[in-house]
Write an enzyme that holds these catalytic residues in place. Structure first.
Site, PDB file in Angstrom:
ATOM      1  CD  GLU A 129      -3.009  -1.191   2.211  1.00 36.95           C
ATOM      2  OE1 GLU A 129      -2.850  -0.436   3.188  1.00 36.95           O
ATOM      3  OE2 GLU A 129      -3.890  -2.068   2.165  1.00 36.95           O
ATOM      4  CD  GLU A 149      -4.604  -5.815   3.306  1.00 36.08           C
ATOM      5  OE1 GLU A 149      -3.376  -5.769   3.092  1.00 36.08           O
ATOM      6  OE2 GLU A 149      -5.190  -5.086   4.137  1.00 36.08           O
TER       7      GLU A 149
END
Ligand SMILES: *[C@@H]1O[C@H](CO)[C@@H](O)[C@H](O)[C@H]1NC(C)=O
Ligand SMILES: *[C@@H]1O[C@H](CO)[C@@H](O)[C@H](O)[C@H]1NC(C)=O
Ligand SMILES: *[C@@H]1O[C@H](CO)[C@@H](O)[C@H](O)[C@H]1NC(C)=O
Ligand SMILES: *[C@@H]1O[C@H](CO)[C@@H](O)[C@H](O)[C@H]1NC(C)=O
Ligand SMILES: *[C@@H]1O[C@H](CO)[C@@H](O)[C@H](O)[C@H]1NC(C)=O
Ligand SMILES: *[C@@H]1O[C@H](CO)[C@@H](O)[C@H](O)[C@H]1NC(C)=O
Ligand SMILES: *[C@@H]1O[C@H](CO)[C@@H](O)[C@H](O)[C@H]1NC(C)=O
Ligand SMILES: *[C@@H]1O[C@H](CO)[C@@H](O)[C@H](O)[C@H]1NC(C)=O
Ligand SMILES: *[C@@H]1O[C@H](CO)[C@@H](O)[C@H](O)[C@H]1NC(C)=O
Length: 660
Positions: free
Chosen positions: A176, A251
């Site tokens: 991320e 995810e």
């Protein structure tokens, strides 16, 4: 056609809404299915699992990984520890410094081996969230020297094979965070140069942005095997589809694991393919096995946060997962005939191309905003009758197995993964009456099974009296039971030249700030115990190793960890190597409750004792009162903790806590 119209007339006459859905492989198949997975890490989300006693620990692992038992996961994704806070704690790196290497730290190696033991075909993925400071050359930027970072990551993959016989299937970039196209290409080259041509790169565990870069850069495109995005809300973008790469929700979910979470998960599993053509979905996280009052407490597919009692809960998301995982395997293909149901809900169909067919249907109603991330498409769902027509390879199927779940958000009295009598297929047709909040698996696969163990022990709080002298030869894990590092890394330490009292200790070993993912504290800290502890005595032997500027603390009522560890308040009793002590109300040391001289220095062991009762705290040094009646207005409760003043070596021994 004739049969259609006839049935349609019958249903209309009865006033039931009925709809036809064709399942057919003659028009070609959809994408290859890559499996459903769970994510251990990002970070320290399996921390407490390792400390469960047998048989409970093995039972929990069976519910996660054993084929045809529970979640029967196809993929295990783990964090490549980076010595930094990554949501619920820090996970240790295999290289704290550039000359240090140890493939026996933490618990991800163990977890991967346990998963493989149960399912030799399970796919393994490694992804870094953070990196040791040396990897970023102290810049907070891991791409400063792409070759250093690539070598570091590849060394983890090589070590997995050499030390644990684990074949890592996929590796990611930087969770991320920004990706760097040069780094991705260097990583691909480094993998290839090390003979790891089979290890695929997943990029970039963020949004879909990378797909646009791939369209413009053929070398980048070649380097990447899978486009992995997080929390896509079941949707994709056209640029991603144009790459013709595998698309994964690498995810997803991140929702409290009650029935509402299970409903979100059921929708995600079907709709990530239906709306977004994603062929794998990975749950953050695998298992809620961290102190519940840390960030995102109780997320994960099931709960195991009480190793001291042995209590664990097989939550409903385990069974929602089973609806897909037990009846379709990686290498199967989605059919093109997938879709929304007219009265709400969705269905997907998969085949092994050898005659097996699995259809998964979900009719979840619940307020989609309850799915913490992502916001899912909203639509109304009502009871409906559906008729499926099987065509192509499936035209001659006469009977299908039925597995059923129904969630009940009000009574919380769910029916989960129950086998029902098979449904008869007449001339390719079968009909189901669907209510709301249901999941059905309709399949030719006959091996489905709801695994079972007798009830685990009852829930109980963390023991009020707890001590650890860290005296253990060849500890099975590098971390001492129940200590959950929130900044820095605390490891068992054996001082072979110490023949005295402190040959076995717990040592903080991170000496520079890592390339962080969350906002680590400037101090190091490991928490332990019960968040509801108010009044307690805690003591510990401490050794400051850094002369003049070093320091350690012992604390009570620590109210925060995880991503907000910098804001942790509590009662912190500090001892410094410059001969002073302090008592502060916060980890950052701004709110001073008491301070003075202690005569302490580096290289000498001291015993610290901290007592907190009601609004007052007092402290002892080597059994003698050093300060007393410091006023503590808040926080009212929290964990016990120990740690250091900065990123510095320090040791702890004979930890003892007594709580009221
Ligand atoms: C990495 O690359 C830099 C220059 O780009 C070079 O100086 C250095 O030696 C390389 N390091 C390794 C470990 O290959
Ligand atoms: C299914 O329905 C949802 C909600 O209306 C919609 O957003 C989505 O595009 C539909 N998907 C397909 C494949 O029709
Ligand atoms: C379905 O799968 C099973 C086991 O995976 C296999 O034995 C069988 O041949 C397959 N085909 C059909 C039509 O059941
Ligand atoms: C729960 O559901 C089952 C059937 O699914 C029913 O027999 C039972 O009475 C229900 N219990 C409650 C408390 O609603
Ligand atoms: C806990 O320790 C205290 C003092 O060390 C002792 O008085 C108490 O009985 C112990 N409690 C339990 C439950 O062992
Ligand atoms: C190990 O023990 C020896 C002897 O007590 C001591 O001099 C040394 O400082 C210790 N080393 C560490 C790292 O604590
Ligand atoms: C703390 O106490 C509250 C009720 O006061 C309870 O809901 C919670 O589960 C407790 N937490 C722990 C970790 O025991
Ligand atoms: C002692 O050391 C601590 C930690 O380095 C520092 O915060 C404090 O100001 C020092 N105190 C004195 C009197 O030098
Ligand atoms: C803490 O120690 C004090 C003084 O020894 C004692 O009075 C008190 O009972 C202890 N509290 C707990 C919770 O053990």
């Amino acid at each position: 056609m004739h049969t259609h119209s006839l049935l349609y007339i019958i249903f209309c006459t009865l006033g039931v809404s009925a709809e036809f859905y064709v399942i057919d492989d003659r028009i070609g198949l959809g994408r290859e299915f890559d499996g459903i997975g769970g994510l251990s890490g990002g970070g320290a989300t399996s921390r407490l699992l390792v400390n469960y006693e047998e048989p409970y620990r093995s039972q929990i692992l069976d519910f996660l990984f054993k084929p045809n038992f529970g979640a029967s996961l196809h993929i295990l994704k783990v964090e490549i520890g980076g010595d930094a806070q990554t949501t619920d704690g820090t996970e240790p790196s295999h290289m704290h410094s550039k000359d240090d290497v140890d493939f026996y730290r933490g618990y991800e190696w163990w977890l991967m081996k346990e998963a493989k033991k149960r399912n030799p075909y399970i796919k393994l993925i490694g992804l870094p969230w953070a990196f040791p400071g040396w990897v970023g050359q102290q810049t907070q930027w891991p791409y400063f020297f792409p070759n250093i970072t690539a070598n570091y990551v590849v060394s983890w993959i090589i070590g997995a094979k050499q030390h644990h016989n684990l074949d890592i299937d996929y590796v990611g970039i930087w969770n991320e965070k920004e990706y760097d196209a040069t780094y991705i290409k260097v990583l691909r080259d480094t993998l290839d140069q090390n003979g790891l041509t089979d290890v695929g790169i997943i990029a970039a565990d963020g949004d879909w942005g990378i797909s646009k870069a791939m369209a413009q850069d053929p070398y980048l495109n070649d380097a990447i095997e899978v486009i992995g995005v997080h929390y896509p809300g079941t949707n994709t973008v056209k640029e991603a589809l144009w790459t013709e790469k595998k698309l994964w929700s690498s995810e997803d979910y991140s929702t409290f694991n009650d029935d509402i979470g299970a409903g979100c998960w059921a929708r995600i599993l079907n709709q990530n393919y239906l709306n977004g053509r994603m062929t794998s979905t990975i749950s953050w996280n695998l298992i809620a096995s961290y102190y519940e009052d840390l960030s995102f407490g109780g997320d994960g597919l099931m709960t195991a946060e009480q190793p001291w009692s042995g209590h664990y809960v097989v939550e409903s998301p385990i069974w929602i997962t089973a609806h897909t995982t037990q009846f379709a395997q990686p290498g199967w293909f989605y059919l093109q005939t997938v879709g929304n149901l007219t009265q709400g809900g969705s269905y997907v169909a998969l085949t092994d191309r050898r005659g097996n067919l699995t259809i998964v249907i979900e009719t979840m109603t619940h307020d989609h905003s309850q799915c913490i991330r992502p916001p899912l498409p909203q639509f109304d769902v009502s009871p409906q009758t559906v008729t499926f027509q099987l065509k192509g390879s499936f035209a001659h199927v006469t009977e299908l197995q039925v597995w059923y779940s129904k969630l009940d958000f009000e009574t919380k009295n769910a029916t989960l993964f129950q086998q029902r009598g098979p449904v008869k297929v007449y001339n390719g047709f079968f009909t189901l009456k669907l209510d709301v909040d249901e999941v059905y698996t309709i399949t030719t696969v006959i091996t489905g099974n709801r695994g079972f163990y007798k009830e685990p022990p009852k829930s109980s709080p963390f023991p009020k009296n707890y001590s650890d002298d860290f005296k253990i030869d060849n500890p099975p894990f590098s971390e001492a039971p129940y200590f959950a590092d929130q900044t820095g890394v605390f490891e068992y330490f054996r001082n072979v030249t110490d023949k005295g009292l402190h040959a076995f200790t717990l040592r903080q070993v991170i000496t520079e700030q890592p390339v962080t993912w969350a906002r680590d504290a400037d101090q190091t800290i490991s928490i332990i115990g019960d968040y509801n502890w108010t009044d307690l005595n805690v003591s510990c032997d401490v050794l400051i190793e850094t002369p003049n500027t070093g320091g350690v603390f012992l604390a009570a009522r620590v109210d925060q960890g995880g991503e907000s560890v910098r804001q942790a308040k509590g009662v912190f009793y500090w001892l410094y190597s410059n001969g002073t002590f302090k008592v502060t109300n916060d980890i950052s040391g701004h709110r001073v409750l008491a301070e003075g001289l202690s005569g302490t220095k580096a290289g000498i062991w001291y015993t610290l004792t901290l007592s907190v009762k009601g609004y007052f705290a007092s402290g002892m040094l080597n059994g003698y009162p050093l300060w007393k009646n410091a006023v503590v207005l808040e926080p009212k409760r929290g964990w016990a903790a120990l740690g250091t003043y900065s990123f510095e070596y320090a040791q702890f021994d004979n930890f003892n806590v007594n709580a009221d």
